[in-house]
Design an enzyme around this catalytic site. Structure first.
Site, PDB file in Angstrom:
ATOM      1  N   TYR A 148       0.807  -1.228   0.000  1.00  0.00           N
ATOM      2  CA  TYR A 148       0.000   0.000   0.000  1.00  0.00           C
ATOM      3  C   TYR A 148       0.837   1.273   0.000  1.00  0.00           C
ATOM      4  CZ  TYR A 148      -4.429  -2.378   0.114  1.00  0.00           C
ATOM      5  OH  TYR A 148      -5.510  -3.146  -0.242  1.00  0.00           O
TER       6      TYR A 148
ATOM      7  N   GLU B 298      -7.616 -28.022   9.922  1.00  0.00           N
ATOM      8  CA  GLU B 298      -7.494 -27.321   8.637  1.00  0.00           C
ATOM      9  C   GLU B 298      -8.359 -26.073   8.583  1.00  0.00           C
ATOM     10  OE1 GLU B 298      -8.555 -27.858   3.893  1.00  0.00           O
ATOM     11  OE2 GLU B 298      -8.627 -29.631   5.166  1.00  0.00           O
TER      12      GLU B 298
ATOM     13  N   ASP C 268      -9.620 -32.151   5.776  1.00  0.00           N
ATOM     14  CA  ASP C 268     -10.610 -32.748   4.871  1.00  0.00           C
ATOM     15  C   ASP C 268      -9.958 -33.916   4.136  1.00  0.00           C
ATOM     16  OD1 ASP C 268     -12.536 -30.896   5.501  1.00  0.00           O
ATOM     17  OD2 ASP C 268     -12.135 -29.589   3.793  1.00  0.00           O
TER      18      ASP C 268
END
Length: 353
Positions: free
Chosen positions: A95, A181, A234
């Site tokens: 920025y 996760e 997962d």
């Protein structure tokens, strides 16, 4: 800090030497994404070999000149920050001149290249990563500025500190550490008071692919307490990839592997074989995409798979079924199945790989 300043001065001196000899200055970078530059060591994970293939960022080539200029720009910003003992996040740097840098990923990539080129960890360059990870459970510590953090109070979540190296007085009676996760699963386990019910534990989530600070914290907790560390991911290629980053590291950050990996991590779940064992209905599973197939094939070829025969078997089950599952599929059995049945049974009877 004098070491950092000296390293940057050496780079600039080389640039000036080339200009004095009327040659186009060049910056030499290690090829961070090249698997040929990586070796696998059981005790460390993926690490960079001493003599790597390199690439040159030339100042006289239209393709690489912009990157050459941006690298010098960021080197000068780092130099000023180290001199004045100030810090900035990667976001602050982007920025400071969005038009010049073009995108956040350009800045991130250049900072990693500079860290690798100077052989100096990012933290010592006075660049902070923005933290997105959370920690909870049986843990208390003091932050660098003296703030006392006590995660042990009930279902309180704390953001992973932005200066992990600076934390001290770590105290925990945890029997194990669980890396989760996803944020949703992490929150669910907190709501079910999982950290205290079974036996005291520390829970951490990187909320997807972990940032540097989350990985540094996992490593620091492992170094400090030496407790068993498990992952709950997962049952899909993306989850396996994330677990491998915690355990073995990533190719692009292999130059910092020594501070980031925990090779003793165990895969607790969700295992592809669990889906068959628990008779999970096929209609709640998700079919593979082409991307999933490619990701799985690439993981199966990695050097660390050779020493993980049990993991290999699980990935073969996944590849054969062409189906994936999120941890949330366990709610098809009962709403609190994960914390009431699945995890206690796994932890009690050794259902990890």
């Amino acid at each position: 800090s004098s070491e950092v300043l000296e390293a940057i001065e050496n780079v600039i001196q080389d640039v000036l030497k080339s200009l004095a000899q009327k040659k186009a200055p060049v910056l030499t970078l290690v090829n961070r994404s090249d698997w040929r530059n990586i070796e696998f060591k059981d005790s460390v994970g993926l690490q960079m070999i001493p003599h790597c293939t390199t690439k040159q960022i030339r100042s006289d080539c239209p393709r690489s000149a912009p990157k050459f200029a941006l690298m010098l720009k960021i080197l000068s910003m780092i130099y000023k920050m180290v001199q004045s003992n100030t810090y900035a996040t990667k976001r602050d740097i982007y920025y400071s001149d969005t038009l010049l840098f073009g995108s956040q990923s350009v800045v991130d990539n250049i900072i990693n290249d500079i860290s690798c080129m100077l052989k100096i960890p990012r933290r010592s360059l006075h660049i902070l990563s923005t933290t997105k990870g959370f920690v909870a459970g049986n843990l208390s510590y003091t932050e660098e500025d003296g703030t006392k953090v006590n995660c042990t109070c009930g279902a309180t979540v704390f953001t992973v500190p932005s200066n992990v190296q600076g934390i001290k007085n770590l105290i925990s009676h945890a029997k194990f550490m669980l890396i989760v996760e996803k944020d949703a699963t992490f929150q669910r386990l907190l709501d079910d008071d999982f950290c205290n019910k079974l036996s005291p534990c520390i829970m951490i989530t990187g909320r997807g692919v972990p940032d540097l600070n989350t990985r540094l914290l996992v490593r620091k907790l492992w170094d400090t307490f030496q407790i068993p560390t498990f992952t709950l991911m997962d049952a899909d290629p993306h989850g396996v990839e994330i677990m491998c980053i915690y355990k073995y590291g990533s190719v692009s950050m292999s130059f910092e592997a020594h501070h980031l990996t925990v090779p003793s991590i165990k895969w607790l779940g969700l295992l592809p074989s669990d889906l068959e064992r628990l008779n999970i209905r096929k209609d709640v599973l998700i079919p593979f995409t082409k991307q999933d197939q490619n990701k799985l094939a690439s993981i199966q070829k990695r050097p660390y798979m050779a020493c993980q025969p049990m993991w290999k078997k699980e990935l073969e089950i996944m590849a054969a079924s062409k189906l994936k599952a999120e941890i949330q599929v366990l709610t098809s059995l009962s709403s609190d199945y994960l914390s009431r049945v699945y995890l206690p049974n796994k932890l009690q009877f050794g259902g990890w790989l």
